[in-house]
Design an enzyme around this catalytic site. Structure first.
Site, PDB file in Angstrom:
ATOM      1  N   THR A   1     -11.096  11.811   9.712  1.00  0.00           N
ATOM      2  CA  THR A   1     -10.703  13.249   9.315  1.00  0.00           C
ATOM      3  C   THR A   1      -9.382  13.177   8.526  1.00  0.00           C
ATOM      4  OG1 THR A   1      -9.563  13.749  11.327  1.00  0.00           O
ATOM      5  CG2 THR A   1     -12.077  14.236  11.096  1.00  0.00           C
TER       6      THR A   1
ATOM      7  N   LYS B   1       0.864  -1.207   0.070  1.00  0.00           N
ATOM      8  CA  LYS B   1       0.187  -0.021  -0.091  1.00  0.00           C
ATOM      9  C   LYS B   1       0.821   1.261  -0.061  1.00  0.00           C
ATOM     10  CE  LYS B   1      -2.261   1.304   3.796  1.00  0.00           C
ATOM     11  NZ  LYS B   1      -3.172   1.461   4.757  1.00  0.00           N
TER      12      LYS B   1
ATOM     13  N   ASP C   1      -8.367  22.179  15.713  1.00  0.00           N
ATOM     14  CA  ASP C   1      -9.577  22.598  16.658  1.00  0.00           C
ATOM     15  C   ASP C   1      -9.704  24.156  16.349  1.00  0.00           C
ATOM     16  OD1 ASP C   1     -10.256  19.809  17.945  1.00  0.00           O
ATOM     17  OD2 ASP C   1      -8.119  20.232  18.658  1.00  0.00           O
TER      18      ASP C   1
ATOM     19  N   HIS D   1      -6.673  17.996  22.710  1.00  0.00           N
ATOM     20  CA  HIS D   1      -7.279  17.774  21.402  1.00  0.00           C
ATOM     21  C   HIS D   1      -8.386  16.597  21.652  1.00  0.00           C
ATOM     22  CE1 HIS D   1      -8.008  17.202  17.312  1.00  0.00           C
ATOM     23  NE2 HIS D   1      -7.548  16.132  17.526  1.00  0.00           N
TER      24      HIS D   1
END
Length: 309
Positions: free
Chosen positions: A228, A41, A146, A173
């Site tokens: 994300t 990969k 954030d 976080h």
């Protein structure tokens, strides 16, 4: 730009590959080595990324490799992890800790002496733990993402350009992060003063809406698409860019605190001065009392998971 530095990235999944893509697209480095337990990969990702070079002004070499190829790297992005959190990023700690125990000796053995940018969740715990395991500088991306979310959501609520908003988050976080509302400025104007010049604006409601959407943004994105990736890819590349450029930028990074805000023996996000030496925390910016209390609580939550979880 075309910087002459080498970046290693551990983890060639969605997140790691977007970090690489941002580094390439922004011409921040001239060499990237991808390391992944799935070597095929990693090779495929490297080949795919390398095709970007045809449209770049400066070429960057991208390839799949192993730990013995990061000894001369300037930066190492650590992006590893196991099961995605269900409700709280801190839930990932037990499994992620095992993975860090596997990779830390390999990093140490490689002879890497550059700067580690740790973006693995739970970010603050991993950065602290990794810092204790290797002889290299470790900076967590912390609340950089954030803070970007905070700025963008507030800009949307006020219908202003996001670049007019100065705002940041501190602490974990994660769910206990602190949005520093007392220091929000709109193009240099204190938020309360800016709102005072507008009609029909309910600041208390805006604070509730923006705080909730900022804190839970990661969970909402990950539950919808699995991870994300775009925002953190940009955040990690931005941190590397500012260290490499010796920029003097002020960014909210997760660093080891040594008395700042009376906190020690914990990695948590505070505003940091970023230059070629890394990220140096700014000490004791005056916060509203409720924000300071929330920051202390956030640090205590991180410690609890780190030492008891």
């Amino acid at each position: 730009m075309g910087k002459f530095c080498k970046v290693g990235i551990i983890g060639a999944g969605h997140v790691g590959i977007h970090v690489a893509s941002m580094l390439l697209s922004r011409n921040i480095c001239n060499e990237i080595v991808l390391i992944d337990i799935d070597q095929e990969k990693a090779k495929g990702q490297a080949t795919d990324l390398a095709d970007i070079a045809a449209y770049q002004n400066s070429l960057c070499k991208v390839y799949a490799g192993d730990y013995d190829q990061i000894a001369d790297a300037s930066y190492l992005v650590v992006n590893v992890g196991g099961k995605l959190f269900d409700e709280n990023r801190l839930e990932e700690w037990t499994e992620t800790k095992k993975i860090v125990d596997e990779i830390a000796p390999k990093i140490q053995k490689s002879g890497f002496k550059g700067t580690v940018v740790s973006i693995t969740n739970p970010c603050d715990l991993v950065a602290y733990y990794l810092n204790s395991k290797i002889d290299a500088k470790v900076i967590g991306s912390g609340t950089m993402l954030d803070s970007a979310r905070f700025r963008r959501r507030l800009a949307d609520e006020l219908n202003v350009n996001v670049n007019s908003v100065q705002a940041w988050c501190m602490g974990e976080h994660g769910d206990s992060q602190v949005l520093v509302w007392s220091k929000v400025y709109i193009n240099g104007i204190l938020l309360e003063e800016y709102i005072g010049n507008m009609n029909g604006i309910d600041l208390s409601q805006i604070k509730k809406t923006v705080t909730k959407s900022t804190v839970y943004a990661g969970w909402e994105i990950a539950s919808a698409k699995g991870s994300t990736e775009f925002g953190i890819g940009m955040a990690a590349s931005e941190l590397i860019k500012n260290i490499e450029e010796d920029s003097g930028m002020i960014l909210p990074c997760s660093v080891l605190l040594n008395g700042e805000y009376n906190q020690k023996d914990v990695y948590a996000s505070v505003l940091c001065y970023v230059d070629s030496n890394g990220a140096k925390p700014l000490n004791n910016i005056v916060l509203a009392q409720d924000e300071l209390n929330a920051f202390i609580d956030s640090c205590n939550i991180i410690r609890k998971y780190l030492f008891e979880g």
